[in-house]
Structures are given as C-alpha cells and as structure tokens.
Design a protein around this motif. Structure first.
Motif, mmCIF file in Angstrom:
data_model
loop_
_atom_site.group_PDB
_atom_site.id
_atom_site.type_symbol
_atom_site.label_atom_id
_atom_site.label_comp_id
_atom_site.label_asym_id
_atom_site.label_seq_id
_atom_site.Cartn_x
_atom_site.Cartn_y
_atom_site.Cartn_z
ATOM 1 N N LEU A 365 -1.787 24.626 18.557
ATOM 2 C CA LEU A 365 -1.999 25.773 17.683
ATOM 3 C C LEU A 365 -2.129 25.276 16.253
ATOM 4 C CD1 LEU A 365 0.615 28.150 19.330
ATOM 5 C CD2 LEU A 365 -1.852 28.543 19.285
ATOM 6 N N PRO A 366 -2.918 25.961 15.422
ATOM 7 C CA PRO A 366 -3.248 25.433 14.095
ATOM 8 C C PRO A 366 -2.142 25.546 13.053
ATOM 9 C CG PRO A 366 -4.300 27.563 14.431
ATOM 10 C CD PRO A 366 -3.669 27.188 15.733
ATOM 11 N N SER A 367 -1.159 26.432 13.267
ATOM 12 C CA SER A 367 -0.141 26.639 12.240
ATOM 13 C C SER A 367 1.171 27.098 12.862
ATOM 14 C CB SER A 367 -0.611 27.682 11.223
ATOM 15 O OG SER A 367 -0.707 28.963 11.844
ATOM 16 N N LYS A 368 2.242 26.972 12.088
ATOM 17 C CA LYS A 368 3.553 27.395 12.568
ATOM 18 C C LYS A 368 3.597 28.902 12.790
ATOM 19 C CE LYS A 368 6.100 23.533 10.484
ATOM 20 N NZ LYS A 368 7.216 23.122 9.602
ATOM 21 N N SER A 369 2.910 29.647 11.958
ATOM 22 C CA SER A 369 2.890 31.103 12.136
ATOM 23 C C SER A 369 2.202 31.486 13.443
ATOM 24 C CB SER A 369 2.184 31.776 10.949
ATOM 25 O OG SER A 369 0.840 31.335 10.833
ATOM 26 N N GLU A 370 1.145 30.733 13.825
ATOM 27 C CA GLU A 370 0.460 30.987 15.092
ATOM 28 C C GLU A 370 1.386 30.675 16.266
ATOM 29 O OE1 GLU A 370 -2.818 32.056 16.172
ATOM 30 O OE2 GLU A 370 -2.577 32.961 14.207
ATOM 31 N N VAL A 371 2.212 29.611 16.119
ATOM 32 C CA VAL A 371 3.169 29.274 17.173
ATOM 33 C C VAL A 371 4.174 30.408 17.344
ATOM 34 C CG1 VAL A 371 4.966 27.681 17.916
ATOM 35 C CG2 VAL A 371 2.920 26.789 16.787
ATOM 36 N N ARG A 372 4.707 30.904 16.233
ATOM 37 C CA ARG A 372 5.683 31.992 16.306
ATOM 38 C C ARG A 372 5.074 33.232 16.972
ATOM 39 N NH1 ARG A 372 6.602 30.104 10.940
ATOM 40 N NH2 ARG A 372 8.592 28.955 10.772
ATOM 41 N N ARG A 373 3.813 33.507 16.617
ATOM 42 C CA ARG A 373 3.143 34.666 17.218
ATOM 43 C C ARG A 373 2.985 34.481 18.723
ATOM 44 N NH1 ARG A 373 -1.619 36.007 19.007
ATOM 45 N NH2 ARG A 373 -2.507 33.977 18.463
ATOM 46 N N MET A 374 2.593 33.269 19.140
ATOM 47 C CA MET A 374 2.404 32.999 20.563
ATOM 48 C C MET A 374 3.731 33.083 21.317
ATOM 49 S SD MET A 374 0.217 32.370 22.962
ATOM 50 C CE MET A 374 -1.302 31.733 22.216
ATOM 51 N N ILE A 375 4.812 32.582 20.712
ATOM 52 C CA ILE A 375 6.133 32.694 21.348
ATOM 53 C C ILE A 375 6.536 34.158 21.477
ATOM 54 C CG2 ILE A 375 8.601 32.205 21.049
ATOM 55 C CD1 ILE A 375 7.797 29.523 19.789
ATOM 56 N N GLY A 376 6.257 34.927 20.431
ATOM 57 C CA GLY A 376 6.557 36.359 20.478
ATOM 58 C C GLY A 376 5.799 37.086 21.569
ATOM 59 N N ASN A 377 4.614 36.577 21.903
ATOM 60 C CA ASN A 377 3.796 37.159 22.967
ATOM 61 C C ASN A 377 4.089 36.554 24.336
ATOM 62 O OD1 ASN A 377 2.448 38.856 21.182
ATOM 63 N ND2 ASN A 377 0.819 37.369 20.772
ATOM 64 N N ARG A 378 5.177 35.734 24.390
ATOM 65 C CA ARG A 378 5.607 35.083 25.636
ATOM 66 C C ARG A 378 4.509 34.200 26.210
ATOM 67 N NH1 ARG A 378 10.104 37.014 27.872
ATOM 68 N NH2 ARG A 378 9.417 36.494 29.999
ATOM 69 N N GLY A 379 3.803 33.509 25.311
ATOM 70 C CA GLY A 379 2.696 32.668 25.747
ATOM 71 C C GLY A 379 2.983 31.181 25.742
ATOM 72 N N VAL A 380 4.260 30.788 25.550
ATOM 73 C CA VAL A 380 4.627 29.369 25.519
ATOM 74 C C VAL A 380 5.644 29.084 26.621
ATOM 75 C CG1 VAL A 380 5.666 27.516 24.147
ATOM 76 C CG2 VAL A 380 4.203 29.221 23.041
ATOM 77 N N LYS A 381 5.388 28.013 27.387
ATOM 78 C CA LYS A 381 6.306 27.632 28.461
ATOM 79 C C LYS A 381 6.647 26.150 28.348
ATOM 80 C CE LYS A 381 4.727 31.059 31.871
ATOM 81 N NZ LYS A 381 4.186 31.259 33.241
#
Length: 416
Positions: A365-381
């Motif tokens: 992911l391009p940025s830390k904010s994008e990572v946080r958003r993806m985690i919030g969407n339950r998209g990281v395992k």
C-alpha cells in the motif's frame, strides 16, 4: 447503394447484413456508415476482399486489453476473408504522433523502432493470424520522397485544416511551441493510405483527425476514399481513466492466467457489457442475451463477471488454463483458502515491526493512511487471520504469510 443492392441476391443481402452487424458492434463512429455498407456489398458481389489498414507508431510495445479493442475488430474482418494491412510507422515513428501530447515527442532511433515493431508482431499473434497479414513499413515510400514531393503533398492541405487538431489548438492557447515537423505527421499518415489504397482504416477515437487525413489525401489523388472506423477507448480497472500501464489500471495480454482472471474480477459492474463488446469474441446476439439476462436478474452480475474473466483468460491462454484460473479464484478468494503456491519475498528488515510499517515497506500500500483504511475494512490478514488492530506489532519469522485484499499475498523468507 440502391444500384448495388439491386444486383445482390437475397443470400448476398443477408451476408451484407450479417457482416455489418458484426462490424458496427461496439464501434464509436463510422465515417460514413453508408460507404462501409457499400464497400461490403461490393466486396461480396465481386468476390474481392476489402483492405483494412491499422497504422502503428511502435513506441509502446507492451500490449494490453485496451489495445485489443482495435485488434479484435481487425480479427472480425479477417475471419470474414478480408485483408489486414498492418502498417508499421518505422519512418513516422521516428517523429512521433503528436496526438494528445502537450509537448513534442522524443524522436525514436532506428533500433528502437525495429525492436518495438518486433514486440508488436509477437503479441498481435495472440489475436490475429499474422500469417495472413500484409506487413508494410512506411519508410518504403516516405524515405523516397524528395523535397519537391513533400512540397506538393503539403500543397494538398491547408494550415487552417491542420490547426483543427485539438492538441495543437490547446498548445497555442497555452503558449507552448509546436515544431514544424509535427504538422507533417498527419500528412504522412494520410499519404500511407494513398500508397496502400486501403478501403477502411481502423483506430481509436483519439485518431479521428489522422484517419480522416487518409480520406482527404485519397480523394486528392483521385482514389476511392477509405472509410474511417473509430473504436472507443477502453476504461481501465479503475473505471475512469483510459487503460494504461502508466495508470496501473491495465490487464496485459501476456500476464499469467491467475493474475489476468483476478484483475478482470475487479472490472466495475457498469463496464462489463462494454468489455464483452470490445475485447471478447462473443457475437452480437450472445452479448445481447447476456445483457438481457443481467437486467432480468436471471444472471447475477458476479456470475457475468466470472464469465467475462474466464473468457479473457481463455482467449489468451486456452480453455484449460481458464478453468484452472477460475478454480484458483473460487478456492482462494471466494472460499478464503490460501493458494497452493505463494510468491516468496526476501525480508532483511527489522524482525520486530508494526503491521503498518511492514505493509508500506513491502509496497503493498502506498501510505500509512491507506494501510489503516484497509485494516479498518478488514482487508489485511497475517497467516490467514484478519488484522483488526492497526497498532499491531509483528515478529517477523520465516514463512510468515501477509495478505492484503484479494490478490496481494506473499510469504516472507528471512535470512538465517
């Protein structure tokens, strides 16, 4: 046209209608449609194939599905027995088409043009039968023109007509320079049609001006004018921008089956029918049935997209690979299983790192904010377990599996 129709049998008239239904499918514009129908009718009546031209400026040799829009239309003509004329702009390619450019393009060397042209041939063979294609290089005639010939050619077009190009008008309005040699590109492309005496020229809607130059110069040289067939520009996976490698919204025709299938499943629902029309080998009737079934609810959009994805893989890799790609997608992305083979990546960074820093370092992911958003969407395992805490700290161990979204998955290999 009426005189031509009166000479055709009912069977021949039906064939004209059949071919026209195929050629008009998905086409943005035909200039003019009546002339195309007349040319098809004449071809059938006289049993003479039409000559279909596609000009290529070999400056970007990586072919993706956006390029296949025109190639699939060429294949339709080829399947009906017409002659495909692939024109490689080895002469004009050293100048560069100014279409859509805000500045003059860098001129290509002979070596670059030849390398790019070879790459085109190899990739085009996945769509059209290259053994039945006429290959032409415009240096054959353009390099032989002397200065008097060039002056005579330039005398057949006005400056006002050349200034009708949107990109030239914009550059002048912005005070950006236009080099004199750029005016000669549409002249040379138009003269190519004179030399080839083609009946039809294909291109994207962004080639509208250049292709009409072919009609203009054929008329000036006393030849029957070609028909301009303009194909729409295919939006990429983002559903907004034109498909392009630089936009990273493309599906390459050389991509692996599983990657191709997975990317195709991210095509926006509203673009599915357009993709079926422009980049598949389905008939107009089959596409109409798919559209009707989606609208009636008898075909779920997800199932239609799986059909589209499987079709794309089948066209470039065969039925068996398409079946495997679909099975892989179902098991990994619909049933949540991990794939049998997972790409490995060497990790030499910190052994104790936050999930946010890890995903940014891995370029997932391009940025830390994008990572946080993806985690919030339950998209990281991690090792198949959904990450819910963006503050999670990880101990990097050999074989740790990191997954983001549906398609990004990697197994970390640590140095001993």
């Amino acid at each position: 046209m009426k005189a031509m129709v009166s000479k055709l049998t009912q069977k021949q008239l039906a064939e004209v209608k059949r071919q026209m239904n195929i050629y008009t499918q998905g086409t943005a514009d035909i200039i003019p449609t009546e002339e195309l129908e007349m040319k098809v009718a004449k071809s059938i009546l006289e049993n003479q194939p039409l000559k279909i031209k596609l000009g290529l400026d070999p400056s970007a040799p990586d072919v993706h599905l956006g390029h296949s829009v025109v190639l699939n239309k060429l294949k339709q003509f080829q399947d009906n027995g017409h002659i495909i004329q692939l024109l490689i702009g080895d002469f004009t390619g050293k100048i560069g088409d100014p279409t859509g450019k805000s500045v003059a393009r860098k001129q290509l060397t002979d070596e670059e043009v030849k390398h790019n042209a070879k790459t085109y041939f190899e990739q085009f063979g996945k769509i059209i039968d290259m053994e039945k294609v006429e290959l032409h290089f415009n240096s054959k005639w353009l390099s032989k023109l002397n200065f008097e010939d060039v002056i005579n050619l330039a005398g057949k077009i006005t400056v006002a007509r050349l200034m009708e190009r949107d990109d030239f008008e914009e550059r002048i309005a912005l005070g950006k320079p236009i080099s004199l040699h750029e005016f000669f590109y549409p002249l040379m492309q138009g003269y190519d049609s004179v030399e080839l005496q083609c009946d039809i020229e294909l291109g994207g809607t962004d080639q509208h001006f250049n292709i009409l130059m072919g009609r203009h110069f054929q008329e000036k040289f006393g030849l029957e004018k070609q028909v301009a067939m303009l194909m729409p520009l295919l939006e990429g996976l983002d559903g907004v921008e034109k498909m392009s490698k630089s936009k990273k919204n493309y599906i390459g025709i050389d991509e692996k089956p599983e990657e191709m299938y997975g990317k195709a499943m991210s095509i926006p629902d509203e673009l599915m029918i357009k993709y079926f029309e422009l980049i598949t080998d389905y008939s107009p009737e089959e596409i109409s049935n798919i559209k009707t079934d989606i609208q009636s609810g008898s075909l779920h959009p997800r199932d239609a997209k799986m059909l589209l994805s499987k079709t794309i893989v089948r066209m470039y890799h065969g039925e068996e690979e398409a079946e495997k790609a679909e099975n892989h997608f179902v098991s990994v992305f619909q049933k949540g299983q991990l794939p049998d083979e997972i790409a490995e990546k060497e990790w030499s960074g910190d052994r104790n790192i936050s999930i946010i820093d890890l995903l940014v370092d891995l370029d997932f992911l391009p940025s830390k904010s994008e990572v946080r958003r993806m985690i919030g969407n339950r998209g990281v395992k991690v090792n198949g377990e959904t990450v819910e805490d963006p503050a999670l700290k990880l101990e990097i161990t050999d074989g740790l599996i990191i997954q983001v979204g549906k398609r990004k998955i990697v197994k970390l290999k640590c140095e001993k």
